[in-house]
Write a protein that holds these residues in place. Structure first.
Motif, PDB file in Angstrom:
ATOM      1  N   VAL A  67      -1.053   0.494  -3.602  1.00  0.00           N
ATOM      2  CA  VAL A  67      -1.440  -0.739  -2.910  1.00  0.00           C
ATOM      3  C   VAL A  67      -0.962  -0.580  -1.480  1.00  0.00           C
ATOM      4  N   GLY A  68      -1.928  -0.515  -0.552  1.00  0.00           N
ATOM      5  CA  GLY A  68      -1.547  -0.275   0.835  1.00  0.00           C
ATOM      6  C   GLY A  68      -0.733   1.003   0.977  1.00  0.00           C
ATOM      7  N   GLY A  69      -1.036   1.993   0.138  1.00  0.00           N
ATOM      8  CA  GLY A  69      -0.340   3.270   0.180  1.00  0.00           C
ATOM      9  C   GLY A  69       0.968   3.318  -0.592  1.00  0.00           C
ATOM     10  N   ARG A  70       1.384   2.201  -1.185  1.00  0.00           N
ATOM     11  CA  ARG A  70       2.663   2.131  -1.908  1.00  0.00           C
ATOM     12  C   ARG A  70       2.447   2.304  -3.412  1.00  0.00           C
ATOM     13  N   GLY A 105      12.236   3.111 -13.065  1.00  0.00           N
ATOM     14  CA  GLY A 105      12.293   3.095 -11.614  1.00  0.00           C
ATOM     15  C   GLY A 105      11.061   2.578 -10.896  1.00  0.00           C
ATOM     16  N   TRP A 106      10.082   2.072 -11.634  1.00  0.00           N
ATOM     17  CA  TRP A 106       8.925   1.472 -10.977  1.00  0.00           C
ATOM     18  C   TRP A 106       9.359   0.180 -10.298  1.00  0.00           C
ATOM     19  N   ASP A 138      -8.664 -14.336  -7.277  1.00  0.00           N
ATOM     20  CA  ASP A 138      -7.753 -15.232  -7.994  1.00  0.00           C
ATOM     21  C   ASP A 138      -7.182 -14.599  -9.256  1.00  0.00           C
ATOM     22  N   ARG A 139      -7.756 -13.488  -9.694  1.00  0.00           N
ATOM     23  CA  ARG A 139      -7.292 -12.802 -10.904  1.00  0.00           C
ATOM     24  C   ARG A 139      -6.406 -11.598 -10.592  1.00  0.00           C
ATOM     25  N   VAL A 140      -6.147 -11.347  -9.310  1.00  0.00           N
ATOM     26  CA  VAL A 140      -5.278 -10.243  -8.902  1.00  0.00           C
ATOM     27  C   VAL A 140      -3.840 -10.756  -8.919  1.00  0.00           C
ATOM     28  N   LEU A 141      -3.058 -10.235  -9.861  1.00  0.00           N
ATOM     29  CA  LEU A 141      -1.705 -10.726 -10.111  1.00  0.00           C
ATOM     30  C   LEU A 141      -0.705  -9.589 -10.016  1.00  0.00           C
ATOM     31  N   GLY A 142       0.533  -9.939  -9.672  1.00  0.00           N
ATOM     32  CA  GLY A 142       1.565  -8.915  -9.608  1.00  0.00           C
ATOM     33  C   GLY A 142       2.926  -9.479  -9.954  1.00  0.00           C
ATOM     34  N   ILE A 143       3.828  -8.577 -10.317  1.00  0.00           N
ATOM     35  CA  ILE A 143       5.210  -8.945 -10.604  1.00  0.00           C
ATOM     36  C   ILE A 143       6.118  -7.884  -9.992  1.00  0.00           C
ATOM     37  N   PRO A 144       7.188  -8.311  -9.336  1.00  0.00           N
ATOM     38  CA  PRO A 144       8.160  -7.330  -8.852  1.00  0.00           C
ATOM     39  C   PRO A 144       9.103  -6.940  -9.991  1.00  0.00           C
ATOM     40  N   ALA A 149      10.206  -6.406  -4.141  1.00  0.00           N
ATOM     41  CA  ALA A 149       9.350  -5.224  -4.270  1.00  0.00           C
ATOM     42  C   ALA A 149       7.926  -5.448  -3.768  1.00  0.00           C
ATOM     43  N   TRP A 150       7.465  -6.683  -3.748  1.00  0.00           N
ATOM     44  CA  TRP A 150       6.123  -6.971  -3.232  1.00  0.00           C
ATOM     45  C   TRP A 150       6.152  -7.406  -1.765  1.00  0.00           C
ATOM     46  N   ASP A 151       7.322  -7.589  -1.186  1.00  0.00           N
ATOM     47  CA  ASP A 151       7.412  -8.043   0.209  1.00  0.00           C
ATOM     48  C   ASP A 151       6.687  -7.062   1.132  1.00  0.00           C
ATOM     49  N   GLY A 152       5.700  -7.563   1.865  1.00  0.00           N
ATOM     50  CA  GLY A 152       4.960  -6.752   2.819  1.00  0.00           C
ATOM     51  C   GLY A 152       3.994  -5.760   2.200  1.00  0.00           C
TER      52      GLY A 152
END
Length: 164
Positions: A67-70, A105-106, A138-144, A149-152
């Protein structure tokens, strides 16, 4: 009584049959499948749940993406056999696999899914994360998996062409 194991190559056809049973025809045409095509699953996180008669009850898979290269984990699909739905097996697979992903480590996990279901596990809508079309944002979800971990982390979700 259920037994949780890592998915093995010998499970492949049975797992695919369960996905075919649980999802609409054409599931492999979804944008998330283009990110998986030709990319190995993440070892240790793709799990099968079998009952005491060794019958497949539920499965979950993970794939590496960026995601954005990460580096990011793409969760899914997760499926529970229709005769076993409502027993909490999907939730068990999600919780166990997220804990293992953190241990490995993810840092973050992404999925395309139903927010009212996945928010119970800590998933939130990810503004600025662009799945390949056609995907409802609206269905794109994430969890740190670790704080911040999702900052930026925004941008296009891309296929991992050289998994390490």
């Amino acid at each position: 009584m259920y037994r949780l194991d890592e998915e093995k190559p010998s499970d492949y056809h049975e797992v695919e049959a369960l996905y075919d049973l649980c999802f609409a025809p054409g599931r492999t045409a979804l944008s998330s499948y283009r990110l998986r095509d030709g990319v190995p699953m993440v070892a240790g996180l793709c799990l099968v749940l079998r009952d005491d008669m060794n019958i497949l009850a539920a499965v979950i898979r993970y794939w590496p993406v960026k995601v954005g290269g990460r580096p990011t984990l793409l969760l899914g699909p997760v499926a529970v056999h229709p005769t076993r739905q409502g027993e909490g097996l999907g939730g068990l697979l999600i919780r166990e696999s997220l804990a293992e992903a953190k241990r490995l480590g993810w840092e973050r996990v992404l999925l395309v899914g139903d927010y009212p279901y996945y928010r119970r596990f800590g998933f939130e809508k990810r503004e600025g994360v662009e799945m390949p079309p056609p995907t409802n944002p609206d269905r794109v979800l994430g969890i740190p998996l670790r704080p911040g971990a999702w900052d930026g982390v925004t941008g296009k979700v891309t296929k991992v062409t050289d998994p390490d």
